[in-house]
Design a protein around this motif. Sequence first.
Motif, PDB file in Angstrom:
ATOM      1  N   ASP A 261     -75.054 -36.488 -50.706  1.00 29.24           N
ATOM      2  CA  ASP A 261     -75.357 -37.843 -50.229  1.00 29.24           C
ATOM      3  C   ASP A 261     -76.571 -37.809 -49.313  1.00 29.24           C
ATOM      4  O   ASP A 261     -76.536 -37.248 -48.221  1.00 29.24           O
TER       5      ASP A 261
ATOM      6  N   ALA B 205     -74.878 -47.440 -52.610  1.00 27.52           N
ATOM      7  CA  ALA B 205     -73.581 -48.106 -52.723  1.00 27.52           C
ATOM      8  C   ALA B 205     -73.506 -49.323 -51.799  1.00 27.52           C
ATOM      9  O   ALA B 205     -72.795 -50.278 -52.110  1.00 27.52           O
TER      10      ALA B 205
ATOM     11  N   SER C 220     -75.016 -43.237 -50.713  1.00 26.06           N
ATOM     12  CA  SER C 220     -73.971 -44.177 -50.319  1.00 26.06           C
ATOM     13  C   SER C 220     -74.497 -45.220 -49.347  1.00 26.06           C
ATOM     14  O   SER C 220     -74.161 -46.403 -49.458  1.00 26.06           O
TER      15      SER C 220
ATOM     16  N   ALA D   1     -67.581 -44.053 -51.657  1.00 26.73           N
ATOM     17  CA  ALA D   1     -68.601 -45.062 -51.940  1.00 26.73           C
ATOM     18  C   ALA D   1     -69.617 -44.549 -52.952  1.00 26.73           C
ATOM     19  O   ALA D   1     -70.011 -45.271 -53.884  1.00 26.73           O
ATOM     20  N   LEU D   2     -70.046 -43.302 -52.798  1.00 27.02           N
ATOM     21  CA  LEU D   2     -71.021 -42.758 -53.743  1.00 27.02           C
ATOM     22  C   LEU D   2     -70.398 -42.550 -55.120  1.00 27.02           C
ATOM     23  O   LEU D   2     -71.030 -42.840 -56.152  1.00 27.02           O
TER      24      LEU D   2
END
Length: 275
Positions: free
Chosen positions: A3, A200, A230, A243-244
């Motif tokens: 991320d 995201a 994210s 989220a990712l």
Amino acid sequence: MFDLHVHAAPDVTSRRADDHDVVAAYAAAGFTGCVLKAHYESTVGRAAVASRAHRLPVHGGIALNQHTGGVNPAAVAACLGAGGRIVWMPTADAHTQRDAGLPSLCATRTDLSPHAYAIPPVAPDTAEDVRAICRMVAEAEAVLATGHLSTAEVRWLLETARGLGVRRLLLTHPGYRVPDMPAAEAAALARSGALVEITAFQLLHQAGMTPARLAAYADRVGLEHIVLSSDAGQPDSPSPPEALELLVDTLAREGLDPGALRACASERPESLVTR
């Protein structure tokens, strides 16, 4: 997965979890690392502590907002000298943020200057400082990210940075409200050597954004030029790893290639920040 863009406490804004818990969640989910981002603090020291505690690569950087005096080469030198890997041009205190009515520290503190920051062609007087920053980023083989600058500023920045030897260039969520860059423009800039971020946060919180619109943006730019992040950490968002994963799965359901999407959220962002 890796991320490239996550927010954690401590912060001036409420966050879902602190550095320790965020990085622990990545480790538990099998991620290979992350980049901690804060609008009002260098995250280089925080990243080093979290990386050592969890035996996971964690990188930091600096956003050039009011706490640094804006576009400040000295702040960049300190960040990169301590091992920072990303320099974000103004974000929360960019003039675009103010004009869009989006949050900034000076908007919540009436005793602070409301000054907002820009670069050429909006603020030609900053050109030499921006060039100095670009030279430092090139020397450190670090990443120069466009922050929340306008499309015209992003064009000038990328051309200037490439001319000064910067090879790791990132368009910070260009399809978000700031800078609200058309996909065709982002695609053209990507062809000149920049990577294009999709987050995201856009899927979860950007007004009017739908999975179909986000997938169309990615498709127009070309997945070979995309990194997925994210930009999570908000109390009303899923945990950053979730989220990712949600972003990847959502875009895949819209018909984009799942394997290519995984690369956008793993080896490509990781290689961007790794020397």
